[in-house]
Scaffold this active site. Structure first.
Site, short mmCIF file in Angstrom:
data_model
loop_
_atom_site.label_atom_id
_atom_site.label_comp_id
_atom_site.label_asym_id
_atom_site.label_seq_id
_atom_site.Cartn_x
_atom_site.Cartn_y
_atom_site.Cartn_z
N ASN A 17 35.58 131.89 37.61
CA ASN A 17 35.99 130.47 37.72
C ASN A 17 36.84 130.11 36.51
OD1 ASN A 17 35.86 127.62 37.15
ND2 ASN A 17 34.27 127.43 38.70
N ASP A 76 25.84 130.40 35.43
CA ASP A 76 25.57 129.89 36.77
C ASP A 76 25.23 128.41 36.63
OD1 ASP A 76 25.49 130.78 39.62
OD2 ASP A 76 23.59 129.71 39.51
N PHE A 156 37.59 120.45 36.78
CA PHE A 156 37.49 121.28 37.99
C PHE A 156 36.24 120.90 38.77
CE2 PHE A 156 33.99 124.11 36.72
CZ PHE A 156 33.95 123.94 35.34
N ARG A 185 27.32 122.94 29.76
CA ARG A 185 27.71 124.27 29.27
C ARG A 185 27.61 124.30 27.75
NH1 ARG A 185 31.33 124.13 32.72
NH2 ARG A 185 30.00 125.25 34.17
O1 LIG Z 1 31.49 121.59 34.49
C1 LIG Z 1 31.56 121.48 35.72
N1 LIG Z 1 32.35 120.55 36.31
C2 LIG Z 1 32.47 120.43 37.63
N2 LIG Z 1 31.84 121.23 38.51
C3 LIG Z 1 31.03 122.17 37.99
C4 LIG Z 1 30.85 122.34 36.61
N3 LIG Z 1 29.99 123.35 36.40
C5 LIG Z 1 29.66 123.80 37.59
N4 LIG Z 1 30.28 123.10 38.57
C6 LIG Z 1 30.17 123.31 40.04
C7 LIG Z 1 31.46 123.86 40.58
C8 LIG Z 1 31.26 125.32 40.56
O2 LIG Z 1 32.02 126.10 41.47
C9 LIG Z 1 29.77 125.44 40.86
C10 LIG Z 1 29.21 126.60 40.11
O3 LIG Z 1 28.99 127.70 40.96
P1 LIG Z 1 28.85 129.15 40.28
O4 LIG Z 1 28.45 130.14 41.30
O5 LIG Z 1 28.00 129.02 39.06
O6 LIG Z 1 30.32 129.44 39.77
P2 LIG Z 1 31.61 129.99 40.50
O7 LIG Z 1 31.23 130.68 41.79
O8 LIG Z 1 32.59 128.90 40.59
O9 LIG Z 1 32.14 131.08 39.47
P3 LIG Z 1 31.34 132.38 38.91
O10 LIG Z 1 30.10 132.55 39.75
O11 LIG Z 1 32.28 133.53 39.05
O12 LIG Z 1 31.03 132.11 37.47
O13 LIG Z 1 29.19 124.23 40.34
MG LIG Z 2 29.63 131.91 41.85
#
Ligand SMILES: O=c1nc[nH]c2c1ncn2[C@H]1C[C@H](O)[C@@H](COP(=O)(O)OP(=O)(O)OP(=O)(O)O)O1
Ligand SMILES: [Mg+2]
Length: 201
Positions: A17, A76, A156, A185
């Site tokens: 992400n 996560d 985002f 975070r």
């Molecule tokens: O600060 C943030 N501001 C806005 N939205 C956020 C934030 N932090 C997490 N979020 C939401 C969007 C994200 O897509 C989901 C996490 O899902 P999550 O599976 O942990 O991440 P992801 O699939 O986007 O990327 P990855 O797993 O490769 O780290 O929660």
């Molecule tokens: Mg993810």
């Protein structure tokens, strides 16, 4: 058990992400560690089969540490809406579908909420894993409430509908560096610093 501390000069950032990668790189910058993003290394995105933020963070960090033979840090995270009994929670990314359409996901929340309790919090689990399978994990949080319609185009994910307690601006309106310094975070990262890193900053 005392925590294992990070010693080395390189780590893999196990997230695909771009928004998270930017924020975590900002937090890591003062430590002088070389950060290699999982996407740049061509690492796979493992399936997130865990039933908690910590379990999913650990699975992502472990997969990246084993694949790269380097320590790996994962995140996560998700939005927990109180009027929706905690949804979307660990399914926050999945509510946006394969197209990662957060406009759609934010509409879904507004629709389902239908006037119910709009207080909410973000959770961020960070896990640092080593190639031998050891890991250290922490969880951070920020409380706030939702605003509809969404406000702001910075940030985002769910940033345009989240207003943190003590502020009038949504995360989508706030300066991104400021958001990165106060959010879930950053809260998790402070705990991880304490646990595993020798602070130079
Ligand atoms: O600060 C943030 N501001 C806005 N939205 C956020 C934030 N932090 C997490 N979020 C939401 C969007 C994200 O897509 C989901 C996490 O899902 P999550 O599976 O942990 O991440 P992801 O699939 O986007 O990327 P990855 O797993 O490769 O780290 O929660
Ligand atoms: Mg993810």
């Amino acid at each position: 058990m005392t925590a294992r501390r990070f010693s080395g000069d390189r780590l893999v950032l196990a997230s695909h992400n771009a928004g998270k990668v930017r924020e975590i790189k900002l937090l890591l910058a003062p430590l002088g560690i070389k950060v290699l993003a999982a996407g740049d290394l061509g690492l796979d995105e493992p399936e997130e089969t865990g039933t908690s933020f910590i379990a999913n963070a650990e699975l992502k960090a472990l997969a990246a540490a084993k694949a790269s033979d380097l320590p790996a840090l994962s995140d996560d995270s998700g939005l927990v809406v109180h009027g929706l009994l905690g949804a979307p929670g660990i399914y926050s990314a999945r509510w946006a579908g394969p197209e990662k359409d957060f406009g759609h996901a934010m509409n879904l929340i507004a629709e389902k909420l239908d006037g119910a309790d709009s207080t909410a919090h973000f959770i961020c689990a960070l896990s640092l894993a080593w190639p031998d399978g050891h890991r250290e994990s922490v969880e951070g949080r920020i409380d706030g409430h939702l605003c509809f319609p969404p406000r702001g185009t910075r940030g985002f994910g769910y940033d345009p509908i989240f207003v943190p307690d003590g502020y009038d601006l949504s995360f989508g309106e706030m300066d991104p560096d400021h958001k990165a310094a106060i959010n879930h975070r950053a809260d998790a990262f402070r705990q991880m610093l304490e646990r595993c890193f020798d602070r130079s900053a």
